[in-house]
Write a protein that holds these residues in place. Structure first.
Motif, PDB file in Angstrom:
ATOM      1  N   SER A  59      -3.406  10.446  -7.450  1.00  0.00           N
ATOM      2  CA  SER A  59      -4.876  10.461  -7.513  1.00  0.00           C
ATOM      3  C   SER A  59      -5.525  11.273  -6.396  1.00  0.00           C
ATOM      4  CB  SER A  59      -5.404   9.024  -7.453  1.00  0.00           C
ATOM      5  OG  SER A  59      -5.089   8.460  -6.186  1.00  0.00           O
ATOM      6  N   GLY A  60      -4.745  11.620  -5.392  1.00  0.00           N
ATOM      7  CA  GLY A  60      -5.297  12.392  -4.278  1.00  0.00           C
ATOM      8  C   GLY A  60      -5.783  11.524  -3.137  1.00  0.00           C
ATOM      9  N   ALA A  61      -5.692  10.213  -3.303  1.00  0.00           N
ATOM     10  CA  ALA A  61      -6.134   9.310  -2.231  1.00  0.00           C
ATOM     11  C   ALA A  61      -5.176   9.414  -1.042  1.00  0.00           C
ATOM     12  CB  ALA A  61      -6.171   7.877  -2.745  1.00  0.00           C
ATOM     13  N   GLU A  62      -5.730   9.295   0.162  1.00  0.00           N
ATOM     14  CA  GLU A  62      -4.877   9.349   1.346  1.00  0.00           C
ATOM     15  C   GLU A  62      -4.120   8.039   1.537  1.00  0.00           C
ATOM     16  OE1 GLU A  62      -7.077  10.361   4.814  1.00  0.00           O
ATOM     17  OE2 GLU A  62      -7.706  12.308   4.033  1.00  0.00           O
ATOM     18  N   TRP A  63      -4.774   6.937   1.125  1.00  0.00           N
ATOM     19  CA  TRP A  63      -4.209   5.589   1.348  1.00  0.00           C
ATOM     20  C   TRP A  63      -4.736   4.687   0.247  1.00  0.00           C
ATOM     21  CZ3 TRP A  63      -5.326   0.497   1.952  1.00  0.00           C
ATOM     22  CH2 TRP A  63      -4.485  -0.293   2.736  1.00  0.00           C
ATOM     23  N   LEU A  64      -3.891   3.919  -0.377  1.00  0.00           N
ATOM     24  CA  LEU A  64      -4.386   3.045  -1.449  1.00  0.00           C
ATOM     25  C   LEU A  64      -3.484   1.821  -1.610  1.00  0.00           C
ATOM     26  CD1 LEU A  64      -2.417   3.607  -4.193  1.00  0.00           C
ATOM     27  CD2 LEU A  64      -3.634   5.770  -4.043  1.00  0.00           C
ATOM     28  N   ARG A 114      -1.784   6.680 -10.030  1.00  0.00           N
ATOM     29  CA  ARG A 114      -2.461   6.295  -8.794  1.00  0.00           C
ATOM     30  C   ARG A 114      -1.890   7.077  -7.609  1.00  0.00           C
ATOM     31  NH1 ARG A 114      -3.923   0.634  -7.253  1.00  0.00           N
ATOM     32  NH2 ARG A 114      -5.573   1.868  -6.333  1.00  0.00           N
ATOM     33  N   TYR A 130       0.836  -1.199   0.000  1.00  0.00           N
ATOM     34  CA  TYR A 130       0.000   0.000   0.000  1.00  0.00           C
ATOM     35  C   TYR A 130       0.871   1.249   0.000  1.00  0.00           C
ATOM     36  CZ  TYR A 130       0.872   0.331   5.085  1.00  0.00           C
ATOM     37  OH  TYR A 130       1.455   0.427   6.320  1.00  0.00           O
TER      38      TYR A 130
END
Lengths: 87, 562
Positions: free
Chosen positions: B112-117, B109, B77
Motif C-alpha cells: 500500500s505504500g505505508a511506512e508503518w502499519l 496492505r 505491525y
C-alpha cells in the motif's frame, strides 16, 4: 611534580570514565531485566486468564454434557438427627 | 596606484565588516534568541514523552474467580520497506495461514505504500508466538491492553463491557468506570538510537495510578446455573426476553443477575443493540399476580385482614363500576386470604385491597420500593412506574392489587420479596462487595432502606407463600428437601394505545428458599412465552432447575425430608 599531576588527572579521568561506563551498562541491564519482568508478568496474567477459562463452570458443564454425563436427578440426604440417636 | 589600493582596502574592509557583523548578529540570534527553539529540536530527536497507561482493575466474583481482567496482547505491525519485494508474497502467504486471513489482502496492505502499519491488533498469544518464531523481516510486535472475560457470555449484563476507547459501558464496567480505569502516568526520557533509555540524561517519571480491583457479590456458580436455566426456558418458550435475579435477602447482595437475549462482552461490535439491555435492571413490566403478595402483606400489616379472613368468591369483583374477573372466570366460593394467594384469585386481591384502602396500598407500594430506582450500583437502572395517588381512578385500587396499571423491574420486585423474606426490612441491592486499591480493601456496607412490614407480618407471609407452593398455584416450584415460598404472575402487556395486547403475556415467578430461614430470593421473568398462560410453568421449572444448585453453593442445609 608536573608529570605526577598529569598522571593523577589522567588516572582520575580514567576512573570517572570507568564509573560512567559501568553505570550505563548497569542501567541497560536494569532496563533489560525490567522488560523481562514485565513480559513475565504479562505471561502470568495470560496464564491466570487461561486458568479462569478452564475453571469456568459453564465450560465444565459443556464438557460434561459432551462426555454424556447427566445432571443428578436427586441428591440423597442424610439428616444428622437419626445419626445422633444411634450413638 | 596607492589611491586605488587604499580604496580597494576600504571596500574590502567594509565588506568584511558587514559580513562579520552579519555573522555576529546571526550567531547572537541562534545563541541567544533562538536557543530554546534549537535546543527543543535537538532534544526532541532523542527525547520520548510517553503516557504510561494505568492498568484497569480486575473484577472477581465473591469467591475470587476472575470475571474481567486486562492483559497486554501483542499486535502485529509491519514496516513494508524492510520486506524485500520478492519476499512479500511468501510473507503474506505464511501470515495468511496463521492469521486465518486471505494472503492477497495482506499482500495488498504490504504494497500500500505505508511506512508503518498494523497487520493484526491484539493477537491470541499462541498466534503471536507462532508468528514470532518465523523471524520474518520487517515485522514486529507492540503490546496493547485488551479486556478479557474468561467466562465468555456468563454475567455479561452484570459486567458490561469496555469499548474501543477504553471506556466502561453498562453494568459494573460502566457504573465503576472511574474507579476501575485509574489515572495514566508519564515517562519522559532521552533515548539512544536503539530506543533504550539513556542512563545519564533526562528522566521524569510520574507513575500511573492503577485502577482498583472489584470483588462482586455475584457467585459465578449460581450465575452460571441461572443462565443455563434461563437459556433453556427461552428456547422452550421462544420468548422474546427473560431475566433472573437472585438476591441474598439478609443484606440485599445480588448473587446472580442474568438477562436474555445476551451478548459477548468481548465482541460487542457484532452484538444486537437490544441484547445490551439488562432486562433485570433496565426494563419494567406489569408484575401481575406476583404483586398480590405485597397487597396481602400490606393488608395484614395494617390488620385490615388476617390469613384466615374469608370472603365468598363469585369469580369477579366490582370496583369503581368495573368488573374485574378471576383468571379464566373461575369462582372459588368461600375463600380465605391464604387461599387468595394459593388460587391467585383476582377478586380476592380486590377484596383485600378494598379492606386496606387506596391510600394505604399506595403507601405500601412506595414503601416496598416500587416506582423508584432501587439504587443498585449498576448503570442505567429503570424506575418502573407507579402513578401518583391523585391520578388513581377508583378501579385502580383493584387493578393495582393484582399488579396491573403499574410497572416494576425484576430487581425491584426481588428486593420487595426480600423484605418479606428477611422479616420486613427493605435492603438496597448491591453488586460490588468490596474494592481494593493502593489504600487497601474497602468493603461495601449493606444499606437497610427502611422497615416496610413488621416481623410478625413477614412471618405470616412466609407461611402463606409456602402454602402457595405446597398447596397452591406454585406447586411446580417445589424443590425436594427444601421449603419454598413463592407466587406466580401472568401479566398482560400494555400497547401504545393504552389497552392490552391480545394473547401476549409476561410470565413470572417470585419466591425464596428455604421458606423458614430464607437465604436466596429470586424473580424469574419470561416475556411473551409461546405457551401463553402456561408460561409460569416454565418459569417455575427454571427455578426448580437452578435453586438446588444455588442452595448448595450457599451451603444451605435441607430443611425438609424429601
Amino acid at each position: 611534580m608536573a608529570a605526577a599531576s598529569i598522571g593523577l588527572v589522567f588516572t582520575l579521568a580514567l576512573l570517572y570514565l570507568s564509573q560512567i561506563t559501568s553505570l550505563s551498562a548497569g542501567d541497560y541491564e536494569v532496563q533489560r531485566l525490567q522488560a523481562e519482568r514485565d513480559e513475565l508478568r504479562r505471561q502470568n496474567a495470560l496464564l491466570e486468564v487461561q486458568l479462569a477459562r478452564l475453571d469456568s463452570p459453564a465450560r465444565i458443564e459443556t464438557l460434561a454434557t459432551r462426555l454424556g454425563l447427566v445432571r443428578v436427578a436427586s441428591v440423597p440426604l442424610l439428616f444428622p438427627a437419626p445419626l445422633q440417636a444411634k450413638k | 596606484m596607492q589611491a586605488v589600493s587604499a580604496t580597494r582596502l576600504r571596500v574590502l574592509f567594509v565588506i568584511f565588516a558587514l559580513l562579520s557583523t552579519t555573522l555576529a548578529g546571526k550567531m547572537t540570534y541562534w545563541q541567544a534568541i533562538a536557543r530554546p527553539e534549537l535546543l527543543s529540536l535537538a532534544i526532541d530527536q532523542v527525547r520520548s514523552d510517553l503516557v504510561v497507561a494505568a492498568q484497569r482493575g480486575v473484577i472477581r466474583d465473591r469467591n475470587g474467580a476472575i470475571l474481567a481482567t486486562t492483559v497486554g496482547l501483542r499486535s502485529l505491525y509491519a514496516i513494508p520497506a524492510q520486506i524485500p519485494k520478492e519476499d512479500r508474497a511468501a510473507v503474506a502467504e505464511k501470515l495468511g495461514v496463521l492469521l486465518g486471513r486471505d494472503p492477497a489482502a495482506i499482500r495488498e496492505r504490504l504494497d500500500s505504500g505505508a511506512e508503518w502499519l498494523y497487520l493484526h491488533r491484539r493477537l491470541p498469544e499462541d498466534t503471536a508466538v507462532a508468528i514470532a518464531a518465523l523471524h520474518l523481516p520487517g515485522l514486529g510486535f507492540q503490546t496493547e491492553p485488551k479486556r478479557l472475560y474468561p467466562n465468555d457470555t456468563v454475567g455479561a449484563h452484570v459486567l458490561g463491557f469496555v469499548n474501543d476507547e477504553g471506556n466502561g459501558q453498562y453494568g459494573v464496567e460502566g457504573a465503576y468506570d472511574g474507579i476501575l480505569r485509574g489515572s495514566p502516568g508519564r515517562l519522559v526520557v532521552e533515548r539512544d538510537p536503539a530506543n533504550r533509555a539513556l542512563p545519564i540524561g533526562l528522566r521524569e517519571t510520574q507513575p500511573p495510578l492503577n485502577g482498583a480491583d472489584l470483588s462482586l457479590t455475584i457467585d459465578l456458580g449460581i450465575q452460571t446455573a441461572c443462565e443455563r436455566e434461563l437459556r433453556a426456558a427461552m428456547e422452550k418458550e421462544k420468548a422474546t426476553g427473560g431475566s433472573i435475579v437472585v438476591l441474598d435477602p439478609r443484606d440485599g447482595a445480588v448473587l446472580a443477575l442474568c438477562s436474555a437475549p445476551s451478548f459477548d462482552p468481548s465482541a460487542v461490535a457484532i452484538a444486537d443493540l437490544e441484547s445490551l439491555r439488562d432486562r433485570a435492571v433496565s426494563w419494567a413490566y406489569e408484575p401481575g399476580s406476583t404483586m398480590k403478595a405485597l397487597t396481602v402483606a400490606a393488608a395484614i400489616d395494617q390488620k385490615a385482614v388476617t390469613p384466615t379472613t374469608s370472603y365468598y368468591d363469585v369469580g369477579y369483583a366490582i370496583i369503581g363500576g368495573r368488573r374485574l374477573n378471576n383468571a379464566l372466570g373461575k369462582a372459588y366460593g368461600p375463600t380465605t386470604v391464604t387461599q387468595v394467594l394459593e388460587r391467585s384469585a383476582n377478586a380476592g386481591a380486590v377484596f383485600v385491597a378494598g379492606k386496606l384502602g387506596a391510600e394505604q396500598l399506595y403507601r405500601y407500594i412506595n414503601a416496598f420500593g416500587l416506582g423508584r430506582a432501587t439504587g443498585v450500583d449498576l448503570a442505567a437502572e429503570a424506575t418502573g412506574q407507579v402513578r401518583p395517588l391523585a391520578e388513581w381512578y377508583p378501579v385502580d385500587l383493584g387493578t393495582a392489587a393484582f399488579g396491573q396499571g403499574l410497572s416494576v423491574t425484576p430487581l425491584q420486585l426481588a428486593a420487595a420479596y426480600a423484605a418479606i423474606a428477611n422479616g420486613g426490612i427493605l435492603y438496597r441491592p448491591y453488586v460490588v462487595a468490596s474494592r481494593r486499591d493502593a489504600d487497601g480493601e474497602h468493603r461495601t456496607a449493606p444499606v437497610a432502606v427502611r422497615r416496610v412490614i413488621s416481623a410478625e407480618t413477614a412471618a405470616a407471609m412466609r407461611v402463606m407463600l409456602t402454602s402457595t407452593v405446597d398447596n397452591g398455584i406454585a406447586k411446580n416450584a417445589s424443590v425436594p428437601g427444601f421449603s419454598i415460598a413463592g407466587k406466580t404472575g401472568t401479566a398482560q402487556i400494555p400497547d401504545a394505545t393504552g389497552s392490552y395486547e391480545s394473547d401476549e403475556y409476561v410470565s413470572s415467578f417470585a419466591g425464596f428458599a428455604p421458606a423458614e430461614d430464607p437465604k436466596i430470593v429470586t424473580v424469574i421473568v419470561l416475556e411473551r412465552p409461546q405457551s401463553r398462560l402456561l408460561g409460569t410453568l416454565t418459569a417455575m421449572a427454571a427455578f426448580r432447575g437452578f435453586a438446588p444448585d444455588a442452595l448448595r453453593y450457599e451451603r444451605v442445609q435441607p430443611d425438609r425430608r424429601p
